[in-house]
Design a protein around this motif. Structure first.
Motif, PDB file in Angstrom:
ATOM      1  N   ARG A 231       3.661  -5.547  -1.029  1.00 28.16           N
ATOM      2  CA  ARG A 231       4.082  -4.956   0.355  1.00 28.16           C
ATOM      3  C   ARG A 231       4.037  -3.451   0.412  1.00 28.16           C
ATOM      4  NH1 ARG A 231      10.701  -4.827  -0.645  1.00 28.16           N
ATOM      5  NH2 ARG A 231      10.607  -4.082  -2.951  1.00 28.16           N
ATOM      6  N   LEU A 232       3.422  -3.029  -0.442  1.00 27.42           N
ATOM      7  CA  LEU A 232       3.408  -1.319  -0.535  1.00 27.42           C
ATOM      8  C   LEU A 232       2.290  -1.209   0.568  1.00 27.42           C
ATOM      9  CD1 LEU A 232       3.939   1.209  -1.932  1.00 27.42           C
ATOM     10  CD2 LEU A 232       1.826   1.127  -3.221  1.00 27.42           C
ATOM     11  N   LEU A 233       2.723  -0.211   1.717  1.00 23.05           N
ATOM     12  CA  LEU A 233       2.007   0.055   2.765  1.00 23.05           C
ATOM     13  C   LEU A 233       0.779   1.147   2.237  1.00 23.05           C
ATOM     14  CD1 LEU A 233       5.081   0.358   5.102  1.00 23.05           C
ATOM     15  CD2 LEU A 233       3.067  -1.315   5.191  1.00 23.05           C
TER      16      LEU A 233
ATOM     17  N   CYS B 161       0.656   3.187   8.183  1.00 23.30           N
ATOM     18  CA  CYS B 161       1.885   2.485   8.135  1.00 23.30           C
ATOM     19  C   CYS B 161       1.900   1.507   8.309  1.00 23.30           C
ATOM     20  CB  CYS B 161       3.073   3.298   8.967  1.00 23.30           C
ATOM     21  SG  CYS B 161       2.772   2.939  10.707  1.00 23.30           S
ATOM     22  N   SER B 162       0.848   0.599   8.951  1.00 20.73           N
ATOM     23  CA  SER B 162       0.708  -0.659   9.305  1.00 20.73           C
ATOM     24  C   SER B 162      -0.248  -1.314   8.828  1.00 20.73           C
ATOM     25  CB  SER B 162       0.622  -0.633  10.806  1.00 20.73           C
ATOM     26  OG  SER B 162       1.673  -0.063  11.403  1.00 20.73           O
TER      27      SER B 162
ATOM     28  N   ILE C 296       2.598  -6.716  10.377  1.00 16.66           N
ATOM     29  CA  ILE C 296       3.391  -6.116   9.511  1.00 16.66           C
ATOM     30  C   ILE C 296       4.517  -5.306  10.023  1.00 16.66           C
ATOM     31  CG2 ILE C 296       2.795  -4.011   8.170  1.00 16.66           C
ATOM     32  CD1 ILE C 296       0.050  -5.142   7.617  1.00 16.66           C
ATOM     33  N   PRO C 297       4.517  -4.902  11.275  1.00 19.69           N
ATOM     34  CA  PRO C 297       5.618  -4.095  11.915  1.00 19.69           C
ATOM     35  C   PRO C 297       6.657  -5.169  12.061  1.00 19.69           C
ATOM     36  CG  PRO C 297       3.722  -3.742  13.375  1.00 19.69           C
ATOM     37  CD  PRO C 297       3.277  -4.536  12.291  1.00 19.69           C
TER      38      PRO C 297
ATOM     39  N   LYS D 147       8.448  -5.430   8.769  1.00 20.67           N
ATOM     40  CA  LYS D 147       9.087  -4.323   8.154  1.00 20.67           C
ATOM     41  C   LYS D 147      10.556  -4.424   8.977  1.00 20.67           C
ATOM     42  CE  LYS D 147       6.475  -0.353   8.535  1.00 20.67           C
ATOM     43  NZ  LYS D 147       5.525   0.648   9.092  1.00 20.67           N
TER      44      LYS D 147
ATOM     45  N   MET E 215       9.448   2.351   5.568  1.00 20.10           N
ATOM     46  CA  MET E 215      10.123   0.944   5.363  1.00 20.10           C
ATOM     47  C   MET E 215       9.325  -0.050   4.993  1.00 20.10           C
ATOM     48  SD  MET E 215      11.814  -0.980   8.884  1.00 20.10           S
ATOM     49  CE  MET E 215      11.064   0.469   9.841  1.00 20.10           C
ATOM     50  N   TYR E 216       9.607  -0.414   3.794  1.00 25.38           N
ATOM     51  CA  TYR E 216       9.002  -1.544   3.117  1.00 25.38           C
ATOM     52  C   TYR E 216       9.189  -3.146   3.556  1.00 25.38           C
ATOM     53  CZ  TYR E 216       7.615   1.626  -0.498  1.00 25.38           C
ATOM     54  OH  TYR E 216       6.728   2.645  -1.329  1.00 25.38           O
ATOM     55  N   PRO E 217       8.348  -3.827   3.876  1.00 27.07           N
ATOM     56  CA  PRO E 217       8.371  -5.402   4.133  1.00 27.07           C
ATOM     57  C   PRO E 217       9.339  -5.904   3.032  1.00 27.07           C
ATOM     58  CG  PRO E 217       6.192  -4.711   4.484  1.00 27.07           C
ATOM     59  CD  PRO E 217       6.796  -3.527   3.597  1.00 27.07           C
TER      60      PRO E 217
ATOM     61  N   GLU F 292       2.303  -3.729  -5.782  1.00 29.14           N
ATOM     62  CA  GLU F 292       3.194  -4.801  -4.882  1.00 29.14           C
ATOM     63  C   GLU F 292       2.425  -5.068  -3.663  1.00 29.14           C
ATOM     64  OE1 GLU F 292       7.694  -4.979  -6.108  1.00 29.14           O
ATOM     65  OE2 GLU F 292       7.303  -3.610  -4.336  1.00 29.14           O
TER      66      GLU F 292
ATOM     67  N   LEU G 210      -1.522  -2.868   4.702  1.00 27.92           N
ATOM     68  CA  LEU G 210      -0.817  -2.871   3.427  1.00 27.92           C
ATOM     69  C   LEU G 210      -1.995  -2.203   2.360  1.00 27.92           C
ATOM     70  CD1 LEU G 210      -0.035  -6.720   3.637  1.00 27.92           C
ATOM     71  CD2 LEU G 210       1.657  -4.722   3.657  1.00 27.92           C
TER      72      LEU G 210
ATOM     73  N   ASP H  34       7.277   4.991  11.767  1.00 24.06           N
ATOM     74  CA  ASP H  34       7.026   3.816  10.835  1.00 24.06           C
ATOM     75  C   ASP H  34       6.980   2.425  11.590  1.00 24.06           C
ATOM     76  OD1 ASP H  34       7.057   2.726   8.549  1.00 24.06           O
ATOM     77  OD2 ASP H  34       9.040   3.216   7.695  1.00 24.06           O
ATOM     78  N   THR H  35       6.608   2.503  12.892  1.00 19.00           N
ATOM     79  CA  THR H  35       6.387   1.582  13.822  1.00 19.00           C
ATOM     80  C   THR H  35       5.143   1.171  14.263  1.00 19.00           C
ATOM     81  OG1 THR H  35       6.884   2.645  15.687  1.00 19.00           O
ATOM     82  CG2 THR H  35       8.728   1.594  14.512  1.00 19.00           C
TER      83      THR H  35
ATOM     84  N   HIS I 141       2.259   4.874   1.928  1.00 25.16           N
ATOM     85  CA  HIS I 141       3.022   4.813   0.807  1.00 25.16           C
ATOM     86  C   HIS I 141       2.388   5.086  -0.568  1.00 25.16           C
ATOM     87  CE1 HIS I 141       6.539   4.705   3.341  1.00 25.16           C
ATOM     88  NE2 HIS I 141       6.495   3.675   3.349  1.00 25.16           N
TER      89      HIS I 141
ATOM     90  N   ASN J  59       9.555  -8.513  -0.082  1.00 17.39           N
ATOM     91  CA  ASN J  59       8.240  -9.015  -0.961  1.00 17.39           C
ATOM     92  C   ASN J  59       7.766 -10.343  -0.446  1.00 17.39           C
ATOM     93  OD1 ASN J  59       7.755  -7.724  -3.251  1.00 17.39           O
ATOM     94  ND2 ASN J  59      10.023  -7.760  -3.971  1.00 17.39           N
TER      95      ASN J  59
END
Ligand SMILES: Cc1cc2nc3c(=O)[nH]c(=O)nc-3n(C[C@H](O)[C@H](O)[C@H](O)COP(=O)(O)OP(=O)(O)OC[C@H]3O[C@@H](n4cnc5c(N)ncnc54)[C@H](O)[C@@H]3O)c2cc1C
Ligand code: FES
Ligand code: FES
Lengths: 282, 166
Positions: B19-21, B59-60, A37-38, A41, A1-3, B17, B62, B40-41, B24, A5
């Motif tokens: 926002r890219l974790l 996952c948390s 961050i969570p 998201k 799941m992306y945040p 970007e 960037l 994913d949390t 990913h 922009n």
């Protein structure tokens, strides 16, 4: 799941970070990112600019400053939990940090981030209240100090303005303190169902001063003034502790959720105040 | 944004970007799919990698927060065809069933043994506190880490892991 922009800046000085926060609408400070961050998201918060303060030098120290200790903005939970200065002079905070989340989260999340966010039931705000910590906030308008008692306003709300950075907290030395919680999963990890942070100063066999804070009990942590009044001037006996525990939720709107009814949580508040006091007055 | 990140010893410069974790970036940009996304949390630890020596949940984090950092993933722990002692321990002690949590378990265990060469059973359980497993009940994971610790200390690994009460 992306945040969604956002623009990202990682300044290398405090002045640059403060200018970035003042210069844009809808900014957020990023420290450990373990809540922000969570939340991004899940789209609960959608900042347009994120100001990462982790590359500013000098924010990650715990220092001894005579009559108080100082914990910088980038000091992670894992450091707060294990640092000898925190363990010696602010053990309630070290214990609260140690019981925060799990090891991997403690490796990233910061004590100041946890205080700034003031999530419902978060561990360290209660300890900061009991220890009478002072919050040091900076913005382009200058710096100011906020007493812990004036800082935790409501669920997910602290006294910080959107363009302020909590650069450090200071904690006066003296007294003894501890933190006791019932975690949601039974142990000490994860958010508490109810928790008590207590600080006492004992001289000549009587309790000369006390602060008792509860978190996880109401929507924001609070000082149980009646509990402290019942204790101060007493000999710290079992009776005095029982009396203090009986005032743990006086005048407080106790939360009800999946984990506990009002009656059960009110009971737990008294139990955890008693256990914490038994520990520091033993 | 331009980032420069060393992953398993190889330096990568990429345009990403904000926002890219990190998870990913590892999986989709670098193709290192060993690191898993479970919840994913931030709760399960399947995405655990080691950043500058410290295990964290990718996952948390960037990718831009890892700019300039050294990242280790499960693909980087073996020495060529030779398994890392922790991998060997999971193999020998049946430390996995479905295997979904395993990359994260291995990274937390590798980091644990790097800071504590001889952890007690309690210390092992605390070391994998941030990693959830739906299958094993953790018991054989603890044995696997004991096996690995013994092997890394030059002791007989089979003796070490059988001490766990079953
Ligand atoms: C799986 C998991 C389990 C958790 N369990 C617990 C638990 O048991 N108990 C508990 O108390 N917490 C728990 N947390 C939350 C965790 O403690 C976070 O680290 C903490 O709430 C926020 O700190 P951070 O440094 O990560 O802040 P961030 O996530 O970076 O920021 C949080 C918020 O505070 C603001 N902020 C951060 N730092 C500053 C600063 N210096 N000045 C001004 N504003 C700032 C940000 O803008 C943001 O709004 C858990 C988190 C996860 C992911
Ligand atoms: S996928 Fe990162 S903690 Fe579950
Ligand atoms: S082996 Fe299936 S989740 Fe751990």
């Amino acid at each position: 799941m992306y945040p969604p922009n956002f623009d990202y800046v990682a300044p290398t000085s405090l002045d640059e970070a403060l200018a970035a926060l003042a210069g844009a609408e809808n900014t957020k400070v990023l420290s450990g990112g373990m809540s922000l961050i969570p939340l991004m998201k899940m789209r609960f918060v959608r900042p347009t600019t994120v100001v990462d303060i982790s590359r500013i030098p000098g924010l990650d120290d715990v220092t001894d400053d005579g009559d108080h200790i100082t914990i910088g903005a980038m000091v992670r939970h894992a450091t707060t939990a294990s640092h000898p200065l925190v363990q010696e002079h602010a053990s309630a905070l070290a214990e609260a940090a140690n019981g925060t989340a799990d090891l991997l989260v403690r490796n990233r999340g910061t004590t100041c981030g946890s205080l700034a966010l003031n999530a419902v039931a978060a561990d360290q705000p209660g300890a900061a209240l009991a220890l009478n910590a002072t919050m040091h906030a900076a913005s382009v308008r200058g710096t100011r100090e906020i007493a812990a008692a004036d800082f935790f306003l409501d669920a997910m709300t602290s006294a910080l303005a959107p363009d302020e950075i909590l650069t450090k907290i200071t904690i006066p030395k003296g007294g003894v303190s501890t933190y006791r919680k019932l975690g949601r999963r039974g142990g000490s990890s994860d958010y508490p169902i109810a928790a008590a942070a207590v600080w006492v100063d004992v001289s000549d066999g009587s309790v000369s001063d006390a602060r008792i804070a509860l978190n996880g009990v109401s929507s924001t942590p609070y000082l149980a003034v009646g509990s402290a009044e019942a204790l101060v001037g007493s000999d710290g006996s079992a009776d005095a502790i029982a009396s203090a525990a009986s005032h743990a939720t006086d005048g407080v709107n106790v939360l009800e959720d999946l984990y506990a009814t009002v009656a059960f949580r009110t009971h737990l508040a008294g139990v955890y105040v008693r256990r914490a006091l038994e520990d520091v007055l033993a | 944004m331009e980032v420069s990140i060393t992953v398993n010893g190889a330096k990568h410069s990429s345009e990403v970007e904000p926002r890219l974790l990190l998870v990913h970036y590892l999986r989709e940009v670098l193709g290192l799919t060993g690191t898993h996304v479970g919840c994913d949390t931030g709760y399960c630890g399947a995405c655990t990698v080691i950043v500058d020596g410290i295990p964290i949940k990718s996952c948390s984090m960037l990718t831009v927060q890892a700019d300039g950092c050294e990242v280790r993933t499960v693909e980087g722990v073996a020495n060529g065809p030779e398994l890392h002692p922790v991998q060997e321990g999971f193999w020998e002690c049946h430390g996995l069933q479905c295997g979904f949590c395993t990359p994260g378990m291995i990274m937390s265990s590798v980091a644990l043994l790097e800071r504590n060469a001889n952890p007690s059973e309690t210390e092992i359980r605390q070391g994998i506190e941030g990693n959830l497993c739906r299958c094993t009940g953790y018991h054989n994971i603890v044995k696997s880490v004991q096996y690995a610790g013994a092997k890394m200390r030059g002791e007989d690994p089979k003796g070490a892991s059988s001490e766990v009460a079953s």
